[in-house]
Design a protein around this motif. Structure first.
Motif, PDB file in Angstrom:
ATOM      1  N   TYR A   1       0.718  -1.081  -0.642  1.00  0.00           N
ATOM      2  CA  TYR A   1       0.323  -0.387  -0.123  1.00  0.00           C
ATOM      3  C   TYR A   1       1.219   1.252   0.223  1.00  0.00           C
ATOM      4  O   TYR A   1       1.429   1.128   0.875  1.00  0.00           O
ATOM      5  CB  TYR A   1      -0.521  -0.127   1.302  1.00  0.00           C
ATOM      6  N   ASP A   2       0.542   2.168  -0.790  1.00  0.00           N
ATOM      7  CA  ASP A   2       1.524   3.703  -0.880  1.00  0.00           C
ATOM      8  C   ASP A   2       2.480   2.691  -1.261  1.00  0.00           C
ATOM      9  O   ASP A   2       3.587   3.905  -0.915  1.00  0.00           O
ATOM     10  CB  ASP A   2       1.524   4.447  -0.234  1.00  0.00           C
ATOM     11  N   ASP A   3       3.525   2.089  -1.324  1.00  0.00           N
ATOM     12  CA  ASP A   3       4.996   1.238  -2.046  1.00  0.00           C
ATOM     13  C   ASP A   3       4.615   0.595  -3.025  1.00  0.00           C
ATOM     14  O   ASP A   3       5.845  -0.556  -2.826  1.00  0.00           O
ATOM     15  CB  ASP A   3       5.574   0.218  -0.032  1.00  0.00           C
ATOM     16  N   HIS A   4       4.603   1.110  -4.255  1.00  0.00           N
ATOM     17  CA  HIS A   4       4.173  -0.312  -5.232  1.00  0.00           C
ATOM     18  C   HIS A   4       4.139   0.948  -6.163  1.00  0.00           C
ATOM     19  O   HIS A   4       3.096   2.443  -6.102  1.00  0.00           O
ATOM     20  CB  HIS A   4       3.532  -0.994  -5.862  1.00  0.00           C
ATOM     21  N   VAL A   5       5.038   1.240  -7.400  1.00  0.00           N
ATOM     22  CA  VAL A   5       4.091   1.882  -8.656  1.00  0.00           C
ATOM     23  C   VAL A   5       4.078   0.903  -9.521  1.00  0.00           C
ATOM     24  O   VAL A   5       3.972  -0.197 -10.085  1.00  0.00           O
ATOM     25  CB  VAL A   5       5.122   2.854  -9.164  1.00  0.00           C
ATOM     26  N   LEU A   6       3.321   1.999 -10.663  1.00  0.00           N
ATOM     27  CA  LEU A   6       2.953   1.381 -11.618  1.00  0.00           C
ATOM     28  C   LEU A   6       3.490   2.023 -13.081  1.00  0.00           C
ATOM     29  O   LEU A   6       3.170   3.389 -13.136  1.00  0.00           O
ATOM     30  CB  LEU A   6       1.631   2.014 -12.524  1.00  0.00           C
ATOM     31  N   PHE A   7       4.217   1.389 -14.144  1.00  0.00           N
ATOM     32  CA  PHE A   7       5.198   1.513 -14.856  1.00  0.00           C
ATOM     33  C   PHE A   7       4.568   1.438 -16.343  1.00  0.00           C
ATOM     34  O   PHE A   7       4.349   0.316 -16.769  1.00  0.00           O
ATOM     35  CB  PHE A   7       6.375   1.461 -15.443  1.00  0.00           C
ATOM     36  N   ASP A   8       3.469   2.356 -16.261  1.00  0.00           N
ATOM     37  CA  ASP A   8       2.404   2.487 -17.591  1.00  0.00           C
ATOM     38  C   ASP A   8       2.827   2.518 -19.051  1.00  0.00           C
ATOM     39  O   ASP A   8       1.985   3.017 -20.184  1.00  0.00           O
ATOM     40  CB  ASP A   8       1.375   3.307 -17.589  1.00  0.00           C
ATOM     41  N   ASP A   9       4.115   2.341 -19.590  1.00  0.00           N
ATOM     42  CA  ASP A   9       4.675   2.632 -20.701  1.00  0.00           C
ATOM     43  C   ASP A   9       5.279   1.465 -21.262  1.00  0.00           C
ATOM     44  O   ASP A   9       6.547   1.497 -21.353  1.00  0.00           O
ATOM     45  CB  ASP A   9       5.480   3.866 -20.601  1.00  0.00           C
ATOM     46  N   PHE A  10       4.425   0.224 -21.971  1.00  0.00           N
ATOM     47  CA  PHE A  10       4.898  -0.523 -22.267  1.00  0.00           C
ATOM     48  C   PHE A  10       5.524  -0.528 -23.719  1.00  0.00           C
ATOM     49  O   PHE A  10       4.956   0.171 -24.149  1.00  0.00           O
ATOM     50  CB  PHE A  10       4.278  -1.775 -22.612  1.00  0.00           C
ATOM     51  N   SER A  11       6.748  -1.055 -24.177  1.00  0.00           N
ATOM     52  CA  SER A  11       7.182  -0.978 -25.120  1.00  0.00           C
ATOM     53  C   SER A  11       7.556  -1.611 -25.894  1.00  0.00           C
ATOM     54  O   SER A  11       8.784  -1.495 -27.116  1.00  0.00           O
ATOM     55  CB  SER A  11       8.495   0.769 -25.555  1.00  0.00           C
ATOM     56  N   GLY A  12       8.017  -3.002 -25.900  1.00  0.00           N
ATOM     57  CA  GLY A  12       8.281  -4.272 -26.416  1.00  0.00           C
ATOM     58  C   GLY A  12       9.128  -4.490 -25.558  1.00  0.00           C
ATOM     59  O   GLY A  12       9.165  -3.835 -24.124  1.00  0.00           O
ATOM     60  N   VAL A  13      10.540  -5.523 -25.745  1.00  0.00           N
ATOM     61  CA  VAL A  13      10.970  -6.115 -24.810  1.00  0.00           C
ATOM     62  C   VAL A  13      12.439  -4.948 -24.550  1.00  0.00           C
ATOM     63  O   VAL A  13      12.033  -4.364 -24.910  1.00  0.00           O
ATOM     64  CB  VAL A  13      11.619  -7.384 -25.251  1.00  0.00           C
ATOM     65  N   VAL A  14      12.075  -5.390 -22.560  1.00  0.00           N
ATOM     66  CA  VAL A  14      13.421  -4.585 -22.731  1.00  0.00           C
ATOM     67  C   VAL A  14      14.815  -4.327 -22.343  1.00  0.00           C
ATOM     68  O   VAL A  14      15.683  -4.702 -22.381  1.00  0.00           O
ATOM     69  CB  VAL A  14      13.251  -3.672 -20.844  1.00  0.00           C
ATOM     70  N   LEU A  15      15.620  -4.085 -23.809  1.00  0.00           N
ATOM     71  CA  LEU A  15      17.031  -3.798 -23.850  1.00  0.00           C
ATOM     72  C   LEU A  15      18.002  -2.484 -24.422  1.00  0.00           C
ATOM     73  O   LEU A  15      19.039  -2.952 -24.776  1.00  0.00           O
ATOM     74  CB  LEU A  15      16.671  -4.555 -25.561  1.00  0.00           C
TER      75      LEU A  15
END
Length: 263
Positions: free
Chosen positions: A150-164
């Motif tokens: 709770y109030d200790d995680h984030v949402l990374f909402d920008d998927f752009s494919g495999v992270v390379l």
């Protein structure tokens, strides 16, 4: 807070003088590598593996700009201490044989570089985590266990494919800030910790929290825990010590069941 809860809180708080890791660089390194191999075996046992996806890292105690990681293509279920790779923050494999997962390096190197307090990080493509990540929202405080986030995680909402791409890793690391976990939208879960024990436990319980919320929302309209109570609960179940302590029974069982991981 009732008497039983008070006793639990008092017991957890009394661990302030517990030595969570051994003394001496070589002993700390050995402990971290054993815990890393054990965590990978646990992820395999719990079904968090899928193909060659997934990785857990732990910072080396002496070469602090290096981390230990599982080699790509080696099953979580068969991981041994001797299989682990030592990788520099520039991507050089300086110890161990095997392939370095490009996504593992891109994500984990930037996380370790961004925050010296982070000792370990865990990511995989577990079923409930990636299912929940497709919803594009954060976890709600629906259960006692979920309050750890709770109030200790984030949402990374920008998927752009495999992270390379290193810049993608840098953006994930920046988004994490000081949080213990992240939901990578359309991708999966990521957790970090001051110990390998905590990072692994946060991942395991975050995956189960995703499962619980998906089930609750499928069954009806869940009733969230009040803000103040959720924060108070997080202080007990979401502390670094609670994360470390919760991992110990799992570690004991996997080592007893699969002692070859120590090789």
């Amino acid at each position: 807070m009732n008497e039983a809860t008070n006793n639990i809180v008092m017991n957890i708080d009394s661990f302030d003088d517990v030595q969570l890791t051994p003394e001496g660089t070589e002993e700390i390194r050995k402990d971290r590598k054993i815990k890393l191999a054990a965590a990978l075996r646990l992820f395999g046992k719990l079904g968090f593996d899928e193909g060659v996806a997934g990785h857990i890292t732990v910072r080396d105690p002496e070469l602090t700009d290096h981390f230990w990681v599982n080699p790509m293509g080696r099953s979580f279920k068969q991981m041994r201490v001797s299989d682990l790779l030592l990788v520099s923050h520039t991507g050089e494999v300086v110890e161990g044989d095997g392939l370095l997962n490009g996504a593992a390096f891109t994500i984990h190197s930037r996380i370790h570089m961004s925050n010296p307090a982070i000792t370990a990080a865990a990511h995989s493509h577990s079923v409930y985590g990636k299912a929940f990540s497709s919803l594009g929202k954060k976890l709600a405080p629906l259960t006692q266990d979920s309050c750890a986030f709770y109030d200790d995680h984030v949402l990374f909402d920008d998927f752009s494919g495999v992270v390379l791409d290193n810049t993608e890793g840098e953006r994930i690391a920046a988004a994490m800030d000081d949080s213990k976990g992240a939901i990578l939208q359309n991708h999966g879960l990521l957790t970090v910790g001051e110990t390998i024990d905590a990072a692994a436990w946060w991942y395991i319980t975050m995956e189960r929290t995703c499962q619980a919320q998906l089930m609750a929302e499928a069954a009806g309209t869940p009733k969230p825990i009040d803000h103040d109570v959720a924060l108070q609960t997080r202080e007990t179940v979401g502390s670094p010590l609670a994360g470390w302590f919760s991992f110990q029974p799992l570690f004991d069982v996997i080592v007893a069941e699969q002692p070859e991981l120590l090789d």
